[in-house]
Design a protein around this motif. Structure first.
Motif, PDB file in Angstrom:
ATOM      1  N   TYR A 126      -3.345  -7.621  -6.815  1.00  0.00           N
ATOM      2  CA  TYR A 126      -3.474  -6.584  -5.781  1.00  0.00           C
ATOM      3  C   TYR A 126      -3.551  -5.194  -6.424  1.00  0.00           C
ATOM      4  O   TYR A 126      -4.360  -4.358  -6.012  1.00  0.00           O
TER       5      TYR A 126
ATOM      6  N   GLN B 244       4.602  -9.255  -1.300  1.00  0.00           N
ATOM      7  CA  GLN B 244       3.166  -9.412  -1.044  1.00  0.00           C
ATOM      8  C   GLN B 244       2.307  -8.738  -2.109  1.00  0.00           C
ATOM      9  O   GLN B 244       1.166  -9.122  -2.333  1.00  0.00           O
ATOM     10  N   GLY B 245       2.866  -7.692  -2.751  1.00  0.00           N
ATOM     11  CA  GLY B 245       2.128  -7.004  -3.805  1.00  0.00           C
ATOM     12  C   GLY B 245       2.167  -7.812  -5.091  1.00  0.00           C
ATOM     13  O   GLY B 245       3.214  -8.325  -5.494  1.00  0.00           O
TER      14      GLY B 245
ATOM     15  N   SER C  90       0.834  -1.214   0.000  1.00  0.00           N
ATOM     16  CA  SER C  90       0.000   0.000   0.000  1.00  0.00           C
ATOM     17  C   SER C  90       0.867   1.261   0.000  1.00  0.00           C
ATOM     18  O   SER C  90       0.528   2.267  -0.647  1.00  0.00           O
TER      19      SER C  90
ATOM     20  N   LYS D  73      -6.972  -4.716  -7.842  1.00  0.00           N
ATOM     21  CA  LYS D  73      -7.939  -4.499  -6.764  1.00  0.00           C
ATOM     22  C   LYS D  73      -7.854  -3.056  -6.252  1.00  0.00           C
ATOM     23  O   LYS D  73      -8.875  -2.378  -6.055  1.00  0.00           O
TER      24      LYS D  73
END
Length: 273
Positions: free
Chosen positions: A119, A114-115, A86, A122
């Motif tokens: 993602y 994690q990205g 993020s 989304k």
């Protein structure tokens, strides 16, 4: 903006970059690219001798040739690697006012990778940017990837590289013609490529050599030993006068295989005259 490491700027990368360029032209936006340096393995896995198909300077050249309007080179370090996905989007997508992001299907970013492309898609639903994901590009049912091309080069199968990169594998190096070589009338000169380029397996290779204004065919002798520098021969090399240092581009066409050990020995001696 296209996101990726883009080592080699191979056919898979080219497909992604061309799609980004078309979107930019259609939407009247700048065609931008974000890449990273050094390679994540250099930082995360501490592989300090990591070798590249296209070290940063050559990668920049390749991207410029495709028509990139603006290039962002982000220093890849532990701080950058630990960013939450993020936060990456806040700083490097929204912060740069990117309107459309283009990534490969397997692109990852952020802390512990994690990205993902999913993602990004989304997150785009509630943010002012769109996302396009490029599907896997294959040749002979194999995914075109920098990892695969590095293996092909390391194995010495340089003749296969154009099927994956769209052109022959090439490096830049500095040739030094010493007075000792001049007196010996030696046609082969040592070539220094630094420690950034991946290089093919030991052997003799047919190559194309280019300097500022000349191109010729020649041979590249790869020793693969820390005790002996690789050597190169060709008309350009023979024209160098003692003491001249010159940068050349070497395009690897194919490895020269010999039918027998005795033929290899006699031909290698001929090459080395």
């Amino acid at each position: 903006m296209a996101l990726g490491f883009f080592d080699g700027v191979h056919l898979g990368h080219q497909s992604l970059l061309k799609k980004t360029k078309r979107i930019a032209e259609k939407d009247n936006l700048k065609f931008t690219v974000m890449t990273f340096d050094p390679h994540p393995n250099d930082v995360i896995k501490l592989e300090k001798d990591w070798r590249y198909l296209t070290p940063l300077a050559l990668k920049i050249e390749r991207l410029a040739a495709i028509g990139v309007d603006k290039l962002f080179v982000i220093k890849f370090n532990l701080s950058f690697a630990s960013l939450l996905p993020s936060d990456f989007i806040k700083q490097y997508v929204l912060g740069l006012q990117a309107k459309h992001i283009v990534v490969g299907f397997d692109f990852t970013f952020g802390n512990k990778a994690q990205g993902t492309a999913d993602y990004l898609q989304k997150m785009s639903k509630n943010n002012p940017f769109d996302v396009t994901v490029i599907s896997k590009q294959v040749h002979n049912d194999e995914k075109i990837s920098s990892t695969l091309i590095r293996k092909i080069v390391r194995d010495g199968d340089v003749h296969l590289v154009p099927y994956y990169m769209g052109h022959h594998f090439q490096i830049k190096g500095v040739v030094y013609s010493s007075n000792r070589h001049k007196h010996e009338k030696k046609k082969n000169m040592e070539i220094y490529t630094g420690n950034k380029y991946i290089l093919p397996a030991p052997g003799v290779y047919s190559v194309e050599i280019k300097n500022r204004n000349r191109t010729c065919h020649g041979l590249f002798i790869r020793y693969g030993s820390s005790r002996r520098n690789d050597e190169i021969s060709g008309q350009i090399i023979e024209m160098l006068k003692g003491g001249v240092v010159e940068e050349v581009t070497v395009k690897f066409l194919k490895q020269i295989h010999f039918e027998s050990e005795s033929q290899c020995s006699s031909n290698f001696k001929e090459v080395m005259k």
